[in-house]
Each structure stands twice: as C-alpha cells, then as structure tokens.
Design a protein around this motif. Structure first.
Motif, PDB file in Angstrom:
ATOM      1  N   HIS A  44       0.828  -1.205   0.000  1.00  0.00           N
ATOM      2  CA  HIS A  44       0.000   0.000   0.000  1.00  0.00           C
ATOM      3  C   HIS A  44       0.861   1.253   0.000  1.00  0.00           C
ATOM      4  CE1 HIS A  44       0.647  -0.536   4.389  1.00  0.00           C
ATOM      5  NE2 HIS A  44       0.607   0.775   4.412  1.00  0.00           N
ATOM      6  N   ASN A  45       2.102   1.141   0.487  1.00  0.00           N
ATOM      7  CA  ASN A  45       2.994   2.293   0.454  1.00  0.00           C
ATOM      8  C   ASN A  45       3.448   2.603  -0.973  1.00  0.00           C
ATOM      9  OD1 ASN A  45       3.101   3.163   3.151  1.00  0.00           O
ATOM     10  ND2 ASN A  45       4.506   1.533   3.688  1.00  0.00           N
ATOM     11  N   ALA A  46       3.740   1.562  -1.755  1.00  0.00           N
ATOM     12  CA  ALA A  46       4.103   1.778  -3.161  1.00  0.00           C
ATOM     13  C   ALA A  46       2.933   2.382  -3.925  1.00  0.00           C
ATOM     14  CB  ALA A  46       4.529   0.459  -3.797  1.00  0.00           C
ATOM     15  N   SER A  47       1.730   1.917  -3.614  1.00  0.00           N
ATOM     16  CA  SER A  47       0.546   2.466  -4.269  1.00  0.00           C
ATOM     17  C   SER A  47       0.351   3.930  -3.900  1.00  0.00           C
ATOM     18  CB  SER A  47      -0.687   1.650  -3.871  1.00  0.00           C
ATOM     19  OG  SER A  47      -0.555   0.311  -4.269  1.00  0.00           O
ATOM     20  N   ALA A  48       0.613   4.259  -2.654  1.00  0.00           N
ATOM     21  CA  ALA A  48       0.482   5.649  -2.214  1.00  0.00           C
ATOM     22  C   ALA A  48       1.522   6.542  -2.889  1.00  0.00           C
ATOM     23  CB  ALA A  48       0.615   5.730  -0.696  1.00  0.00           C
ATOM     24  N   VAL A  49       2.735   6.010  -3.083  1.00  0.00           N
ATOM     25  CA  VAL A  49       3.762   6.773  -3.797  1.00  0.00           C
ATOM     26  C   VAL A  49       3.307   7.047  -5.231  1.00  0.00           C
ATOM     27  CG1 VAL A  49       6.122   6.729  -4.699  1.00  0.00           C
ATOM     28  CG2 VAL A  49       5.665   5.923  -2.376  1.00  0.00           C
ATOM     29  N   MET A  50       2.684   6.051  -5.853  1.00  0.00           N
ATOM     30  CA  MET A  50       2.158   6.248  -7.206  1.00  0.00           C
ATOM     31  C   MET A  50       1.131   7.370  -7.237  1.00  0.00           C
ATOM     32  SD  MET A  50      -0.150   3.822  -9.613  1.00  0.00           S
ATOM     33  CE  MET A  50       0.833   2.371  -9.339  1.00  0.00           C
ATOM     34  N   ARG A  51       0.260   7.401  -6.256  1.00  0.00           N
ATOM     35  CA  ARG A  51      -0.742   8.462  -6.198  1.00  0.00           C
ATOM     36  C   ARG A  51      -0.070   9.823  -6.074  1.00  0.00           C
ATOM     37  NH1 ARG A  51      -4.881   7.233  -1.586  1.00  0.00           N
ATOM     38  NH2 ARG A  51      -5.737   9.211  -2.330  1.00  0.00           N
ATOM     39  N   SER A  52       0.987   9.906  -5.276  1.00  0.00           N
ATOM     40  CA  SER A  52       1.703  11.175  -5.127  1.00  0.00           C
ATOM     41  C   SER A  52       2.352  11.594  -6.440  1.00  0.00           C
ATOM     42  CB  SER A  52       2.764  11.066  -4.026  1.00  0.00           C
ATOM     43  OG  SER A  52       2.161  10.919  -2.763  1.00  0.00           O
ATOM     44  N   CYS A  53       2.902  10.623  -7.167  1.00  0.00           N
ATOM     45  CA  CYS A  53       3.479  10.933  -8.480  1.00  0.00           C
ATOM     46  C   CYS A  53       2.425  11.548  -9.385  1.00  0.00           C
ATOM     47  CB  CYS A  53       4.053   9.673  -9.120  1.00  0.00           C
ATOM     48  SG  CYS A  53       5.577   9.064  -8.375  1.00  0.00           S
ATOM     49  N   ASP A  54       1.251  10.942  -9.423  1.00  0.00           N
ATOM     50  CA  ASP A  54       0.168  11.458 -10.263  1.00  0.00           C
ATOM     51  C   ASP A  54      -0.260  12.850  -9.804  1.00  0.00           C
ATOM     52  OD1 ASP A  54      -1.981  11.554 -12.118  1.00  0.00           O
ATOM     53  OD2 ASP A  54      -3.338  10.812 -10.579  1.00  0.00           O
ATOM     54  N   ILE A  55      -0.490  12.998  -8.517  1.00  0.00           N
ATOM     55  CA  ILE A  55      -0.997  14.264  -7.983  1.00  0.00           C
ATOM     56  C   ILE A  55      -0.035  15.415  -8.239  1.00  0.00           C
ATOM     57  CG2 ILE A  55      -1.476  15.485  -5.805  1.00  0.00           C
ATOM     58  CD1 ILE A  55      -2.695  12.798  -4.813  1.00  0.00           C
ATOM     59  N   PHE A  56       1.266  15.171  -8.098  1.00  0.00           N
ATOM     60  CA  PHE A  56       2.241  16.250  -8.221  1.00  0.00           C
ATOM     61  C   PHE A  56       2.949  16.278  -9.575  1.00  0.00           C
ATOM     62  CE2 PHE A  56       2.118  15.447  -3.529  1.00  0.00           C
ATOM     63  CZ  PHE A  56       1.433  16.607  -3.214  1.00  0.00           C
TER      64      PHE A  56
END
Length: 218
Positions: A44-56
């Motif tokens: 879930h941490n890798a998935s959260a990092v992906m979300r941050s990549c998309d958001i920023f």
C-alpha cells in the motif's frame, strides 16, 4: 511515431471535459524527475507513492522488485496506474544503468554524511529519486552508486517518516520549485501525443475491438 489520425478518432469518442482534462494535466507533467521505489514490503505504500506521483505531476514511477515481487494495490492507487507510467526492474543494477543512460543522476533519499537538505537541493539536473524499504532503507548497492543524498529536515524526536509520507513531501517540494523556475521541465510535444493516446486507450471500454475495427476499415 504516433498515428495522429487514430488519436483524433479516439478523442472524438471522449467527452470534451475529458479531453480538456488531459491537456490541462499534461501541461504540468514532467520527466525531469522520476521516482524509484526499491523492494517495498508493504504494497500500500508503493501504491500511495504512485498516487503522489500522479498528484504532483511525476510521469514515471520505477519499481525494483528484486525481493518481494508484489503488484501495485489498485484499490489504494485509486486509478493512478492509468495515468502514471510504471517501469518494473528485477534488480538494482539494471534500474540504475537504465536511468543513467537516460541522463538521470541517482539521488538516494536518506541521511548521509554528504546529504543535502530538501530546500537546498539543486533542481536543475534531471534526477531519479530513490526511496527504500520501510524496514531496511535503501540497499548498499544504491548507496554506493548514488550521485547524491537528499533528506527532509526534521526537528522532533522521531527520526524517520513512512516512505509514502517522505515521497509526498519530497515530490511536492521539488515539483513546486521546478514549476516556479526557468528550467525546461515540460514534456515534449511527442511525449504529450504519446500520453494523449495512452490515456485515451485507458479511458475507452472495449478499446481492443475499437482499434481492430478502425484499422480494418482503413
């Protein structure tokens, strides 16, 4: 080479709002920075990092799966896997060699004798930002091959942050500074066309059948 006629055909299927959203998002996408996660034990941490990549606005996420070989948690990524390019590597050496050949400097996000505080980091060079495991941090191979070291300034008793939190803080800081700089950080016209096509494909149901029919009728 992008088939622009086919792209236009697909975009005519999309709503105007969706097409405008694509163009707006692409104006803020960058490959100047890329993110690398190494052997993330809690997926879930890798998935959260992906979300941050998309958001920023980070377009490329690189995942080294040398030990655990897990897949991105789609529920936690919340659709970000449709918009962020994921490059998978089965070992550190291959990942580093590939990124260096693409012109990136290797930056380890970890405290080090020669580390640099986040606000002092030189954003002018294309950089691959490496984030390590929750339990062990980055591997020795990455630390030995890094061109620089980056850390978040902390003033409390706790000496570390969860990887997804660290990534969000660093990505937000660097991409915000990048957009306020004179550096050319935007995607090229060809890259924008590639993403428009990829995102259109990801947005249309039964895209395989539609594509086959389009080219069959030419």
């Amino acid at each position: 080479m992008i088939d622009v006629d086919y792209l236009n055909f697909l975009e005519n299927i999309l709503t105007e709002n969706r097409k405008e959203k694509f163009l707006k998002v692409l104006q803020n996408r960058t490959n100047h920075f890329t993110v690398v996660v190494e052997d993330i034990f809690q997926m879930h941490n890798a998935s959260a990092v992906m979300r941050s990549c998309d958001i920023f606005g980070i377009q490329k996420l690189n995942v080294i799966e040398q030990r655990y070989g897990k897949t991105i948690d789609k529920e936690i990524a919340m659709g970000a896997q449709k918009w962020v390019d994921i490059n998978k590597f089965d070992n550190v050496t291959n990942c580093i060699d590939t990124l260096k050949s693409q012109g990136y400097q290797i930056i380890a996000t970890t405290p080090h004798d020669n580390d640099c505080l986040l606000d002092d980091f030189d954003i002018s060079k294309p950089s691959a930002l490496f984030f390590g495991t929750e339990r062990d941090g980055l591997s020795e191979e990455i630390l030995e091959k890094s061109d620089g070291f980056l850390k978040i300034p902390m003033v409390g008793f706790t000496e570390s942050l969860n990887i997804s939190v660290s990534a969000a803080i660093i990505i937000q800081n660097l991409t915000n500074r990048l957009r306020n700089s004179d550096i050319f950080w935007q995607l090229s016209e060809e890259e924008i066309l590639e993403k428009r096509l990829a995102w259109a494909n990801n947005s249309i149901k039964d895209i395989k059948r539609i594509k086959e029919r389009y080219y069959a009728e030419l």
